[in-house]
Scaffold this motif. Structure first.
Motif, PDB file in Angstrom:
ATOM      1  N   TYR A 187      -7.636  -6.516  12.061  1.00 34.19           N
ATOM      2  CA  TYR A 187      -9.055  -6.215  11.897  1.00 34.19           C
ATOM      3  C   TYR A 187      -9.250  -4.778  11.423  1.00 34.19           C
ATOM      4  CZ  TYR A 187     -11.509 -10.328  13.730  1.00 34.19           C
ATOM      5  OH  TYR A 187     -12.062 -11.577  13.895  1.00 34.19           O
ATOM      6  N   ALA A 220      -8.390  -4.443   7.736  1.00 32.24           N
ATOM      7  CA  ALA A 220      -9.410  -5.027   6.864  1.00 32.24           C
ATOM      8  C   ALA A 220     -10.617  -4.103   6.755  1.00 32.24           C
ATOM      9  CB  ALA A 220      -9.829  -6.401   7.387  1.00 32.24           C
ATOM     10  N   ARG A 221     -11.027  -3.503   7.878  1.00 33.31           N
ATOM     11  CA  ARG A 221     -12.165  -2.570   7.852  1.00 33.31           C
ATOM     12  C   ARG A 221     -11.808  -1.316   7.059  1.00 33.31           C
ATOM     13  NH1 ARG A 221     -12.428  -4.157  13.500  1.00 33.31           N
ATOM     14  NH2 ARG A 221     -14.288  -5.420  13.898  1.00 33.31           N
ATOM     15  N   GLU A 253      -9.631  -0.887   4.712  1.00 38.00           N
ATOM     16  CA  GLU A 253      -9.501  -1.178   3.287  1.00 38.00           C
ATOM     17  C   GLU A 253     -10.759  -1.800   2.702  1.00 38.00           C
ATOM     18  OE1 GLU A 253      -6.071  -3.668   3.225  1.00 38.00           O
ATOM     19  OE2 GLU A 253      -4.801  -2.137   4.188  1.00 38.00           O
ATOM     20  N   ASP A 280     -11.915  -4.715   3.039  1.00 40.04           N
ATOM     21  CA  ASP A 280     -11.532  -6.017   2.491  1.00 40.04           C
ATOM     22  C   ASP A 280     -12.336  -7.108   3.187  1.00 40.04           C
ATOM     23  OD1 ASP A 280     -10.296  -8.348   1.634  1.00 40.04           O
ATOM     24  OD2 ASP A 280      -8.270  -7.504   1.734  1.00 40.04           O
ATOM     25  N   ALA A 282     -10.588 -10.577   3.634  1.00 37.61           N
ATOM     26  CA  ALA A 282      -9.611 -10.607   4.717  1.00 37.61           C
ATOM     27  C   ALA A 282     -10.303 -10.634   6.071  1.00 37.61           C
ATOM     28  CB  ALA A 282      -8.689  -9.391   4.623  1.00 37.61           C
ATOM     29  N   LEU A 283     -11.392  -9.884   6.206  1.00 36.38           N
ATOM     30  CA  LEU A 283     -12.127  -9.866   7.470  1.00 36.38           C
ATOM     31  C   LEU A 283     -12.702 -11.247   7.778  1.00 36.38           C
ATOM     32  CD1 LEU A 283     -13.019  -7.964   9.752  1.00 36.38           C
ATOM     33  CD2 LEU A 283     -15.137  -7.600   8.493  1.00 36.38           C
TER      34      LEU A 283
END
Length: 272
Positions: free
Chosen positions: A147, A150-151, A153, A155, A158-159
């Motif tokens: 998580y 993803a935050r 980057e 993304d 992905a999240l």
């Protein structure tokens, strides 16, 4: 305010109300105006559509308010730090509610717990559905790291994939699956932006103060939810005086859309 017509024969109105510090919170009020007030709070990465299958029957008996948390759904994105507890207070104030029952899922349950500890006189009852709680030490495994990546980057894809695989494990073909997938994917980018502005209060440790809660409390979770939600549910029931716990079969974290009938029955019994 804008009228939304009737929701399954129930008068329903839509609002865009001022948020503390700027911006707008989208909210909806459903009911005949004669029932006791209930405010529904959704979880992170979702919006108030989480309650679509619950509101019609609940609003036949109660004055039901649901709203999109700051930066999610139809509420405006934040451009400064904000406090979720203050936002909830602003919703109650806007509708002229000194007291109301709070029903919250996941992050919404955490907000409800923080709010009742800060303003016990404003909460008539609590419904905690797959709730999290501030101050809880989550297991340090691969999921938090994924998580965070993803935050970091930014993304959104992905999240959303993480949210669906971990929290909506029953998949798209289970009840509510299409709406869950749509809601999560639409909110993923908004979530990344909005969470950067959510104020963090290290002294908020509701888990250590659960014994102070006097509001009648119902704790519900699904048998196919994340295992740690079951751990939290047990702690809530054991620590909140008089709290009742219920386990619903065939439901993951998105319980209001997976098994709306059993959940509605429990809530109506609890809130009457």
């Amino acid at each position: 305010m804008r009228s939304n017509g009737d929701l399954a024969g129930i008068p329903t109105h839509e609002f865009h109300l001022p948020a503390p510090g700027g911006g707008r919170l989208w909210a909806e009020r459903s009911g005949t105006g004669t029932g006791s007030p209930v405010v529904l709070l959704h979880g992170a990465g979702m919006d108030s559509r989480l309650w679509d299958a619950i509101v019609p029957e609940l609003a036949r008996h109660h004055d039901v308010i649901r709203y999109d948390a700051r930066g999610l759904g139809r509420s405006t994105p934040p451009d400064r730090m904000f406090c979720d507890v203050e936002d909830l207070g602003a919703v109650l104030d806007h509708f002229g509610l000194h007291t109301a029952a709070l029903v919250g899922l996941s992050m919404g349950g955490e907000t409800a717990l923080d709010f009742v500890l800060a303003h016990p006189e404003r909460v008539s009852a609590l419904g905690l559905v797959g709730a999290s709680v501030s101050g809880h030490a989550w297991p340090q495994d691969a999921q938090p790291s994924a998580y965070a990546a993803a935050r970091r980057e930014q993304d959104a894809a992905a999240l959303a994939e993480l949210e669906l695989s971990i929290w909506a494990s029953m998949g798209r073909t289970a009840p509510g699956g299409e709406l869950i997938e749509t809601m999560v994917e639409q909110n993923a980018h908004l979530r990344i932006s909005g969470e950067q502005h959510l104020a963090y209060f290290p002294d908020r440790v509701a888990e250590a103060r659960l014994g102070e809660i006097t509001a009648p409390t119902l704790v519900v979770h699904g048998d196919r939810d994340h295992p740690e939600i079951g751990v939290i549910a047990e702690r809530l029931v054991a620590s909140i005086p008089g709290a009742r716990g219920r386990l619903i079969a065939d439901a993951d974290h998105y319980l209001p859309l997976r098994t709306p009938g059993p959940l509605t029955e429990l809530l109506l019994e609890h809130l009457r």
